[in-house]
Design a protein around this motif. Sequence first.
Motif, PDB file in Angstrom:
ATOM      1  N   ARG A   1       7.150   4.446  12.909  1.00 27.40           N
ATOM      2  CA  ARG A   1       6.173   3.688  12.141  1.00 27.40           C
ATOM      3  C   ARG A   1       6.870   2.835  11.081  1.00 27.40           C
ATOM      4  O   ARG A   1       8.030   3.058  10.745  1.00 27.40           O
ATOM      5  N   GLY A   2       6.143   1.864  10.596  1.00 27.18           N
ATOM      6  CA  GLY A   2       6.611   1.103   9.440  1.00 27.18           C
ATOM      7  C   GLY A   2       7.766   0.159   9.704  1.00 27.18           C
ATOM      8  O   GLY A   2       8.446  -0.250   8.772  1.00 27.18           O
TER       9      GLY A   2
ATOM     10  N   GLY B   1       4.464   1.443   4.490  1.00 29.13           N
ATOM     11  CA  GLY B   1       4.065   1.154   3.108  1.00 29.13           C
ATOM     12  C   GLY B   1       5.191   1.295   2.100  1.00 29.13           C
ATOM     13  O   GLY B   1       6.375   1.212   2.434  1.00 29.13           O
TER      14      GLY B   1
ATOM     15  N   ALA C   1      -3.257  -0.597  11.005  1.00 35.00           N
ATOM     16  CA  ALA C   1      -2.129   0.282  11.351  1.00 35.00           C
ATOM     17  C   ALA C   1      -1.959   0.281  12.864  1.00 35.00           C
ATOM     18  O   ALA C   1      -2.883  -0.093  13.597  1.00 35.00           O
TER      19      ALA C   1
ATOM     20  N   ASP D   1       4.199  -9.988   4.334  1.00 40.94           N
ATOM     21  CA  ASP D   1       3.910  -9.341   5.609  1.00 40.94           C
ATOM     22  C   ASP D   1       2.400  -9.117   5.668  1.00 40.94           C
ATOM     23  O   ASP D   1       1.869  -8.296   4.918  1.00 40.94           O
TER      24      ASP D   1
ATOM     25  N   GLY E   1       0.820  -1.203   0.000  1.00 39.69           N
ATOM     26  CA  GLY E   1       0.000   0.000   0.000  1.00 39.69           C
ATOM     27  C   GLY E   1       0.856   1.255   0.000  1.00 39.69           C
ATOM     28  O   GLY E   1       1.966   1.255   0.527  1.00 39.69           O
ATOM     29  N   LEU E   2       0.320   2.315  -0.599  1.00 43.55           N
ATOM     30  CA  LEU E   2       1.031   3.592  -0.586  1.00 43.55           C
ATOM     31  C   LEU E   2       0.574   4.419   0.617  1.00 43.55           C
ATOM     32  O   LEU E   2      -0.600   4.772   0.724  1.00 43.55           O
ATOM     33  N   ASP E   3       1.507   4.681   1.518  1.00 41.40           N
ATOM     34  CA  ASP E   3       1.280   5.613   2.627  1.00 41.40           C
ATOM     35  C   ASP E   3       1.989   6.890   2.221  1.00 41.40           C
ATOM     36  O   ASP E   3       3.223   6.951   2.247  1.00 41.40           O
TER      37      ASP E   3
ATOM     38  N   LEU F   1      -6.614  -1.862   7.744  1.00 41.56           N
ATOM     39  CA  LEU F   1      -5.943  -1.790   6.433  1.00 41.56           C
ATOM     40  C   LEU F   1      -6.310  -3.005   5.591  1.00 41.56           C
ATOM     41  O   LEU F   1      -5.642  -3.308   4.607  1.00 41.56           O
TER      42      LEU F   1
ATOM     43  N   SER G   1      -2.070   2.729  14.656  1.00 45.20           N
ATOM     44  CA  SER G   1      -3.066   3.668  15.184  1.00 45.20           C
ATOM     45  C   SER G   1      -4.424   2.973  15.374  1.00 45.20           C
ATOM     46  O   SER G   1      -5.337   3.550  15.946  1.00 45.20           O
TER      47      SER G   1
ATOM     48  N   THR H   1      -3.664   4.801   0.474  1.00 42.46           N
ATOM     49  CA  THR H   1      -4.197   5.117   1.799  1.00 42.46           C
ATOM     50  C   THR H   1      -4.207   6.627   1.996  1.00 42.46           C
ATOM     51  O   THR H   1      -3.373   7.348   1.442  1.00 42.46           O
TER      52      THR H   1
ATOM     53  N   GLN I   1      -3.357   9.056   4.688  1.00 45.10           N
ATOM     54  CA  GLN I   1      -2.566   8.820   5.889  1.00 45.10           C
ATOM     55  C   GLN I   1      -1.612   9.984   6.128  1.00 45.10           C
ATOM     56  O   GLN I   1      -1.064  10.550   5.191  1.00 45.10           O
TER      57      GLN I   1
HETATM   58  N1  PLP Z   1       0.138   1.969   5.752  1.00 47.26           N
HETATM   59  C1  PLP Z   1       0.557   0.992   4.985  1.00 47.26           C
HETATM   60  C2  PLP Z   1       0.379   1.127   3.519  1.00 47.26           C
HETATM   61  C3  PLP Z   1       1.147  -0.140   5.567  1.00 47.26           C
HETATM   62  O1  PLP Z   1       1.567  -1.142   4.791  1.00 47.26           O
HETATM   63  C4  PLP Z   1       1.291  -0.224   6.971  1.00 47.26           C
HETATM   64  C5  PLP Z   1       1.915  -1.350   7.663  1.00 47.26           C
HETATM   65  O2  PLP Z   1       2.346  -2.312   7.181  1.00 47.26           O
HETATM   66  C6  PLP Z   1       0.824   0.800   7.727  1.00 47.26           C
HETATM   67  C7  PLP Z   1       0.264   1.880   7.101  1.00 47.26           C
HETATM   68  C8  PLP Z   1       0.891   0.731   9.198  1.00 47.26           C
HETATM   69  O3  PLP Z   1       2.072   1.114   9.685  1.00 47.26           O
HETATM   70  P1  PLP Z   1       2.166   1.370  11.236  1.00 47.26           P
HETATM   71  O4  PLP Z   1       1.871   0.070  11.876  1.00 47.26           O
HETATM   72  O5  PLP Z   1       3.533   1.819  11.426  1.00 47.26           O
HETATM   73  O6  PLP Z   1       1.111   2.387  11.564  1.00 47.26           O
END
Ligand code: PLP
Length: 244
Positions: free
Chosen positions: A203-204, A19, A110, A105, A11-13, A116, A112, A42, A44
Amino acid sequence: MSKPCVLVLAGLDPSGGAGLLADAEAVRAAGATPLCVATALTVQTTRAARRFKTVDPGLVVESAQALLEEEDVRAIKIGMVGDRAVAVEIAGLLQGRKRLPLVVDPVLAASSGAKLFEGSVTSARDAYLRLAAGAVLTPNLSEAETLLGARLDDPMQAGALLGEGPGAVLLKGGHLAGDPVDFLFQPLGVEQFRARRIPASARGTGCRLASAIAAGLARGLPLREAVLAARQLVRDYLQAHLSV
Ligand code: PLP
């Protein structure tokens, strides 16, 4: 000589904390070249995820297929897929191709708390287990519980995931209390990796760990060495994010 490529489907964050952007950073830091296909967009910020929309599954697969055909892909990393339909299409693409090292994975929510993955627990389990056939699967404890459909009283019970088709399972212990322990389950046994907790919030880390493992495998490292190198990379990343 050019660096081996890792095909990343995730996913694109747009904030870059997790992401695809985080994946690309980790793959490069681990000595390989990232090729990135977005499975979902996303909404985000650096603070939290708000919502997401999956990318048309046909477009995801067409993009990945073009890269597989024309670039020197040596490993694949799959992160957030967003829903079962995207997972089914990706699994179809991977089936029947020459096996490349694959790291999956399972991204369900998330940190938070925002979801997702759109769909029932059963479809989440089906989506990620179908992708994980023969792969290195990297769940945390709650993701392992979802994939097994059972509560786990002991992290060692996550080894049961090997019975669901992955070639190896790396259970990430970062969310557990105390100093973190990761468990690497392989058919011949389990190995524990321990370290002192780094008091940083970043994060991440899960995305980065899985991507760095894929980069190590793309470079020809055995799984254990790829995991050790990826753990070090994430620890360096956390160290750089120590709250002062
Ligand atoms: N956004 C995307 C696209 C992700 O792949 C992930 C986690 O794998 C997250 C958000 C969540 O990251 P975090 O757990 O650091 O909030």
